[in-house]
Design a protein around this motif. Structure first.
Motif, PDB file in Angstrom:
ATOM      1  N   ALA A   1     -54.940  28.117 -12.517  1.00 35.52           N
ATOM      2  CA  ALA A   1     -54.172  27.497 -13.602  1.00 35.52           C
ATOM      3  C   ALA A   1     -54.307  28.333 -14.871  1.00 35.52           C
ATOM      4  N   GLY A   2     -53.191  28.634 -15.456  1.00 37.37           N
ATOM      5  CA  GLY A   2     -53.189  29.325 -16.741  1.00 37.37           C
ATOM      6  C   GLY A   2     -52.972  28.301 -17.835  1.00 37.37           C
ATOM      7  N   PRO A   3     -52.384  28.746 -18.926  1.00 37.06           N
ATOM      8  CA  PRO A   3     -52.123  27.803 -20.017  1.00 37.06           C
ATOM      9  C   PRO A   3     -51.068  26.751 -19.662  1.00 37.06           C
ATOM     10  N   ASP A   4     -50.260  27.054 -18.669  1.00 36.52           N
ATOM     11  CA  ASP A   4     -49.218  26.121 -18.245  1.00 36.52           C
ATOM     12  C   ASP A   4     -49.851  25.017 -17.401  1.00 36.52           C
ATOM     13  N   ARG A   5     -49.564  23.765 -17.691  1.00 35.89           N
ATOM     14  CA  ARG A   5     -50.159  22.628 -16.978  1.00 35.89           C
ATOM     15  C   ARG A   5     -49.326  22.165 -15.788  1.00 35.89           C
ATOM     16  N   VAL A   6     -48.195  22.819 -15.525  1.00 38.73           N
ATOM     17  CA  VAL A   6     -47.349  22.408 -14.414  1.00 38.73           C
ATOM     18  C   VAL A   6     -48.036  22.699 -13.076  1.00 38.73           C
ATOM     19  N   GLN A   7     -48.653  23.873 -12.964  1.00 38.51           N
ATOM     20  CA  GLN A   7     -49.286  24.258 -11.705  1.00 38.51           C
ATOM     21  C   GLN A   7     -50.409  23.296 -11.293  1.00 38.51           C
ATOM     22  N   PRO A   8     -51.346  22.945 -12.172  1.00 34.19           N
ATOM     23  CA  PRO A   8     -52.375  21.990 -11.735  1.00 34.19           C
ATOM     24  C   PRO A   8     -51.824  20.602 -11.423  1.00 34.19           C
ATOM     25  N   VAL A   9     -50.788  20.187 -12.135  1.00 28.46           N
ATOM     26  CA  VAL A   9     -50.178  18.882 -11.851  1.00 28.46           C
ATOM     27  C   VAL A   9     -49.523  18.899 -10.476  1.00 28.46           C
TER      28      VAL A   9
END
Length: 144
Positions: A36-44
């Motif tokens: 996961a980077g700064p974008d929270r879409v991937q962990p969600v």
């Protein structure tokens, strides 16, 4: 599957499947959080996929027996982890549907109970659907 000498036969999910699904859920969640980077879409998205896999594995643990037959009829899974009893008079047809796609053949056991249709694949039964259909037909013939 129980030995043929018993009055009832059962078919269940192979024991490795729920374990594989639950381990897969942990791996997907771990990889989603690890990369996961700064974008929270991937962990969600990883969390949603992991939750779906965990739910699927939990169903296999709660209701491992998908199909059972005895002299009075058939018991099938119904809903998430419930079971439904079908007497022989309710069962209209027991068939095996074969489909070939991209060179692979898949079989599905179909139990038609008039108002409901119950479908089972190889990994629901831990046996070939054609073999299970023959066992069901033999049990139905013996019950007459």
């Amino acid at each position: 599957m129980q030995p043929p000498s018993s009055p009832a036969q059962t078919w269940r999910v192979p024991p490795i499947l729920p374990v594989a699904k639950l381990v897969g859920a942990v791996v997907v969640l771990g990889l989603g959080l690890l990369f996961a980077g700064p974008d929270r879409v991937q962990p969600v998205l990883a969390g949603l996929v992991a939750a779906a896999l965990a739910g699927w594995g939990l169903r296999d643990l709660l209701a491992p027996v998908r199909l059972a037959v005895d002299p009075d009829g058939i018991t099938v899974t119904h809903g998430f982890a419930g079971h439904r009893r079908l007497s022989w008079s309710e069962v209209e047809a027991i068939t095996v549907e074969r489909r070939t796609r991209r060179g692979l053949t898949a079989e599905t056991l179909e139990i038609d109970a008039g108002e409901s249709l119950h479908l089972f694949g190889r990994y629901d039964l831990d046996a070939a659907p054609a073999e299970v259909a023959e066992a069901l037909r033999a049990a139905h013939a013996a019950a007459r």
